[in-house]
Design a protein around this motif. Structure first.
Motif, mmCIF file in Angstrom:
data_model
loop_
_atom_site.group_PDB
_atom_site.id
_atom_site.type_symbol
_atom_site.label_atom_id
_atom_site.label_comp_id
_atom_site.label_asym_id
_atom_site.label_seq_id
_atom_site.Cartn_x
_atom_site.Cartn_y
_atom_site.Cartn_z
ATOM 1 N N ARG A 10 58.114 -81.991 -75.685
ATOM 2 C CA ARG A 10 56.778 -81.666 -75.197
ATOM 3 C C ARG A 10 56.093 -83.200 -75.213
ATOM 4 O O ARG A 10 55.219 -83.681 -76.179
ATOM 5 N N PRO A 11 55.640 -83.514 -73.818
ATOM 6 C CA PRO A 11 56.032 -84.117 -73.313
ATOM 7 C C PRO A 11 53.925 -84.571 -73.628
ATOM 8 O O PRO A 11 53.319 -85.947 -74.717
ATOM 9 N N GLU A 12 52.883 -83.719 -74.160
ATOM 10 C CA GLU A 12 51.865 -84.069 -74.810
ATOM 11 C C GLU A 12 52.112 -84.236 -75.835
ATOM 12 O O GLU A 12 51.412 -84.493 -76.239
ATOM 13 N N ALA A 13 52.854 -84.439 -76.974
ATOM 14 C CA ALA A 13 52.802 -84.376 -77.984
ATOM 15 C C ALA A 13 53.331 -85.907 -78.017
ATOM 16 O O ALA A 13 52.675 -86.490 -79.294
ATOM 17 N N THR A 14 54.115 -86.935 -77.379
ATOM 18 C CA THR A 14 54.147 -88.132 -77.903
ATOM 19 C C THR A 14 54.111 -88.913 -76.470
ATOM 20 O O THR A 14 53.943 -90.497 -76.595
ATOM 21 N N ARG A 15 53.535 -89.000 -75.440
ATOM 22 C CA ARG A 15 52.601 -89.195 -74.667
ATOM 23 C C ARG A 15 51.822 -88.732 -73.826
ATOM 24 O O ARG A 15 51.216 -87.921 -73.208
ATOM 25 N N LYS A 16 51.238 -89.693 -73.426
ATOM 26 C CA LYS A 16 49.698 -89.966 -72.892
ATOM 27 C C LYS A 16 49.724 -89.265 -71.482
ATOM 28 O O LYS A 16 49.110 -88.731 -71.209
ATOM 29 N N THR A 17 50.217 -90.481 -70.556
ATOM 30 C CA THR A 17 51.160 -90.412 -69.271
ATOM 31 C C THR A 17 51.840 -90.688 -69.028
ATOM 32 O O THR A 17 52.469 -91.233 -69.891
ATOM 33 N N ALA A 18 51.907 -90.641 -67.764
ATOM 34 C CA ALA A 18 53.144 -90.483 -67.417
ATOM 35 C C ALA A 18 53.518 -92.833 -66.797
ATOM 36 O O ALA A 18 54.475 -92.615 -66.932
ATOM 37 N N SER A 19 52.227 -92.490 -67.081
ATOM 38 C CA SER A 19 52.379 -94.188 -67.120
ATOM 39 C C SER A 19 53.402 -95.211 -67.646
ATOM 40 O O SER A 19 53.801 -94.412 -68.678
ATOM 41 N N LYS A 20 53.238 -96.509 -67.943
ATOM 42 C CA LYS A 20 54.330 -97.753 -68.571
ATOM 43 C C LYS A 20 53.779 -97.698 -69.794
ATOM 44 O O LYS A 20 53.935 -96.819 -70.788
ATOM 45 N N GLY A 21 52.190 -97.441 -69.792
ATOM 46 C CA GLY A 21 51.077 -97.240 -71.077
ATOM 47 C C GLY A 21 52.239 -95.778 -72.273
ATOM 48 O O GLY A 21 51.999 -96.338 -73.433
ATOM 49 N N GLY A 22 51.455 -94.964 -71.130
ATOM 50 C CA GLY A 22 51.788 -93.658 -72.447
ATOM 51 C C GLY A 22 53.829 -93.613 -72.488
ATOM 52 O O GLY A 22 53.865 -93.522 -73.604
ATOM 53 N N ARG A 23 54.989 -94.588 -71.417
ATOM 54 C CA ARG A 23 55.819 -94.518 -72.362
ATOM 55 C C ARG A 23 56.115 -95.906 -73.713
ATOM 56 O O ARG A 23 56.278 -95.328 -74.248
ATOM 57 N N VAL A 24 55.078 -96.861 -73.094
ATOM 58 C CA VAL A 24 55.318 -97.718 -74.889
ATOM 59 C C VAL A 24 54.207 -96.516 -75.788
ATOM 60 O O VAL A 24 54.776 -96.898 -76.859
ATOM 61 N N GLU A 25 53.346 -96.084 -75.716
ATOM 62 C CA GLU A 25 52.705 -95.646 -76.986
ATOM 63 C C GLU A 25 53.232 -94.222 -77.087
ATOM 64 O O GLU A 25 53.636 -94.140 -78.555
ATOM 65 N N ALA A 26 54.438 -93.381 -76.713
ATOM 66 C CA ALA A 26 55.530 -93.031 -76.690
ATOM 67 C C ALA A 26 56.073 -93.351 -77.974
ATOM 68 O O ALA A 26 56.800 -92.758 -79.170
ATOM 69 N N ARG A 27 56.577 -94.793 -77.515
ATOM 70 C CA ARG A 27 57.794 -95.687 -78.176
ATOM 71 C C ARG A 27 56.719 -95.311 -79.138
ATOM 72 O O ARG A 27 57.690 -95.803 -80.931
ATOM 73 N N ALA A 28 55.541 -95.889 -78.872
ATOM 74 C CA ALA A 28 55.271 -96.729 -80.785
ATOM 75 C C ALA A 28 55.163 -95.654 -81.796
ATOM 76 O O ALA A 28 55.279 -95.289 -82.690
ATOM 77 N N GLN A 29 55.133 -94.490 -81.369
ATOM 78 C CA GLN A 29 54.802 -92.870 -81.546
ATOM 79 C C GLN A 29 55.781 -92.713 -82.513
ATOM 80 O O GLN A 29 55.326 -92.379 -83.576
ATOM 81 N N LEU A 30 57.321 -92.924 -81.596
ATOM 82 C CA LEU A 30 58.120 -92.578 -82.760
ATOM 83 C C LEU A 30 58.630 -93.216 -83.895
ATOM 84 O O LEU A 30 59.405 -93.094 -84.521
ATOM 85 N N ALA A 31 58.309 -94.601 -83.235
ATOM 86 C CA ALA A 31 58.599 -95.817 -84.685
ATOM 87 C C ALA A 31 58.025 -95.980 -85.590
ATOM 88 O O ALA A 31 58.480 -95.373 -86.956
ATOM 89 N N ARG A 32 56.534 -95.301 -85.439
ATOM 90 C CA ARG A 32 56.072 -94.677 -86.580
ATOM 91 C C ARG A 32 56.071 -93.251 -87.324
ATOM 92 O O ARG A 32 56.152 -93.422 -88.415
ATOM 93 N N ALA A 33 56.973 -92.564 -86.594
ATOM 94 C CA ALA A 33 57.536 -91.260 -86.998
ATOM 95 C C ALA A 33 58.568 -91.912 -88.362
ATOM 96 O O ALA A 33 58.778 -90.828 -89.350
ATOM 97 N N ILE A 34 59.684 -92.929 -87.571
ATOM 98 C CA ILE A 34 60.528 -93.171 -88.532
ATOM 99 C C ILE A 34 60.511 -93.356 -89.213
ATOM 100 O O ILE A 34 60.663 -93.282 -90.766
#
Length: 79
Positions: A10-34
């Motif tokens: 679900r992209p809306e659950a992990t990424r805000k936008t398709a921009s580079k900033g969104g991918r960085v945020e998605a990675r940060a969320q996954l790291a926090r979850a781990i």
């Protein structure tokens, strides 16, 4: 890919936008979850304590961290 093996994402659950900033945020969320999962595993909480819903990519990240945390806590007990 086999029908039952596709991951639900679900992209809306992990990424805000398709921009580079969104991918960085998605990675940060996954790291926090781990990290949160790992701490839960070390604290020996039940796996059902995962705060993320089924189908959310952060849930699988949390469980991965949880498993690592349980291994860490079990190896510390054995010493």
């Amino acid at each position: 890919m086999a029908h039952g093996l596709r991951r639900r994402f679900r992209p809306e659950a992990t990424r805000k936008t398709a921009s580079k900033g969104g991918r960085v945020e998605a990675r940060a969320q996954l790291a926090r979850a781990i990290n949160k999962g790992q701490q839960a595993g070390i604290d020996r909480q039940p796996v059902t304590a995962c705060p993320y819903p089924a189908g959310d990519l952060r849930r699988s990240a949390w469980v991965r961290g949880y498993t690592a945390g349980r291994r860490k806590s079990e190896s510390a007990i054995e010493r």
